[in-house]
Design an enzyme around this catalytic site. Structure first.
Site, PDB file in Angstrom:
ATOM      1  CG  ASP A 221      -0.230  -0.056   2.465  1.00  0.00           C
ATOM      2  OD1 ASP A 221       0.515   1.084   3.063  1.00  0.00           O
ATOM      3  OD2 ASP A 221       0.316  -1.324   2.780  1.00  0.00           O
ATOM      4  CG  ASP A 223       1.450   4.829   5.701  1.00  0.00           C
ATOM      5  OD1 ASP A 223       0.770   4.029   6.302  1.00  0.00           O
ATOM      6  OD2 ASP A 223       1.637   5.663   6.428  1.00  0.00           O
TER       7      ASP A 223
HETATM    8  N1  LIG Z   1       1.161   1.230   5.900  1.00  0.00           N
HETATM    9  C1  LIG Z   1       1.550   0.425   6.612  1.00  0.00           C
HETATM   10  N2  LIG Z   1       1.972   1.005   7.879  1.00  0.00           N
HETATM   11  C2  LIG Z   1       2.439  -0.028   8.917  1.00  0.00           C
HETATM   12  N3  LIG Z   1       2.618  -1.191   8.693  1.00  0.00           N
HETATM   13  C3  LIG Z   1       2.409  -1.833   7.513  1.00  0.00           C
HETATM   14  N4  LIG Z   1       2.156  -3.029   6.993  1.00  0.00           N
HETATM   15  C4  LIG Z   1       1.794  -2.949   5.613  1.00  0.00           C
HETATM   16  N5  LIG Z   1       1.459  -1.873   5.322  1.00  0.00           N
HETATM   17  C5  LIG Z   1       1.708  -1.105   6.460  1.00  0.00           C
END
Ligand SMILES: Nc1ncnc2[nH]cnc12
Ligand SMILES: CSC[C@H]1O[C@H](OP(=O)(O)O)[C@H](O)[C@@H]1O
Length: 307
Positions: A221, A223
């Site tokens: 992703d 975030d």
């Molecule tokens: N955006 C994110 N923040 C923290 N841990 C994660 N693991 C996978 N995506 C994450």
């Protein structure tokens, strides 16, 4: 698999720690399942011993077999101690991460060479305490020899949709809530490449335990700093599932390489032997050492301070 032996009498030098979405690795024959009780309790799950071309490989699910441990609840000391106790000296760890940079796209792999600790001190993070103090170097938190192997393996898989970023700075946040947008942008301004909740204290403990340790990250992703949708768990799971074949192939190729005779010094972490002993010897004077603390550390290093 329930009738697997619960003991294994050969040392197992190589381990894979699986993170979110990687609760097992297929394609290897399970030969034992061990569950050592360490001075820090039991590991997150029993450790599966797999046969890989005559070489035993240990597999441990970081969050437990059913993802029952939140990042701050993972018994990281028991995990690393149990692995070390069965002979492991070389660990390839796997982590699902958020991307903090445009060019790191979901499903890309990253081999970080740095980490910034944003945990909050609520996770036990050292073996050296309670009357036995030690300070190990951590300037380069990961093992460049393993990283080079991962880079080579990913390069040979490039035509099959594997994209690897060969270095980067990982942020380890506390969680379990994801970051705020202000935090996400702050980490970007610090030069962070990826973010996860589970990268530490595993790497610190592995260094104290004189193990060669490298994390392989897979972006799931962007975030919450990006214009695309904010991260949520279903997004992480979706990308982990979509890319699990590549993740397993990459881990498999790395294990093939590590299992070669020419890498025997690396998988026995010859380059780390003695680092912790030195770190402790110069700190707590013999008369100040707590016998209980010494006994615990001797689970990792039999005869640690007497030999
Ligand atoms: N955006 C994110 N923040 C923290 N841990 C994660 N693991 C996978 N995506 C994450
Ligand atoms: C399930 S989303 C957040 C979760 O994913 C990452 O896990 P891991 O590093 O073990 O793959 C992250 O650190 C969080 O624990």
């Amino acid at each position: 698999m329930s009738d697997l032996p619960d003991t294994f009498d050969r040392p197992v030098h190589i381990a894979v720690i699986g993170g979110t979405g990687l609760y097992k690795i297929d394609g290897y024959t399970p030969i034992a399942r061990v569950n050592p009780l360490t001075p820090w309790g039991y590991p997150s799950a029993p450790i599966l011993i797999l046969e890989h071309g005559g070489v035993p490989i240990a597999f441990l699910a970081r969050h437990g077999a059913h993802h029952e441990y939140a990042p701050h609840e993972i018994p990281a000391r028991a995990n690393i101690a149990a692995l070390r106790h069965i002979g492991v000296r070389c660990v390839v760890s796997f982590s699902a991460v958020g991307s903090l940079q445009e060019e790191i796209k979901p499903m890309d792999f990253v081999v970080p060479d740095q980490v910034i600790d944003r945990t909050k001190g609520i996770r036990p993070f050292t073996f050296f305490e309670g009357g036995l103090v030690g300070h190990v170097p951590f300037g380069d938190p990961y093992d460049d020899k393993i990283a080079q192997i991962v880079r080579q393996c990913a390069k040979s898989m490039q035509g099959d949709g594997v994209v690897l970023h060969g270095s980067g700075t990982a942020i380890c946040m506390e969680g379990p809530q994801f970051s705020t947008r202000a935090e996400s942008n702050l980490y970007r301004s610090w030069g962070g490449s990826v973010i996860s909740m589970s990268l530490l204290p595993e790497a610190k403990l592995a260094r104290e335990a004189e193990m060669a340790f490298q994390v392989i990250c897979m972006a799931t992703d962007y975030d919450c700093w990006h214009t695309t949708e904010d991260v949520d768990v279903s997004m992480v799971m979706h990308y982990m599932e979509s890319n699990s074949k590549n993740a397993r192939r990459l881990v498999g190729a790395v294990l093939d390489e590590l299992s070669k005779q020419e890498n025997s010094d690396l998988v026995t972490a010859k380059h780390w032997v003695g680092a912790s002993k030195g770190a402790v010897m110069f700190c707590t004077k013999p008369e100040g050492r707590n016998p209980e603390a010494v006994k615990k550390v001797e689970y990792l290093f039999p005869g640690f301070l007497s030999g």
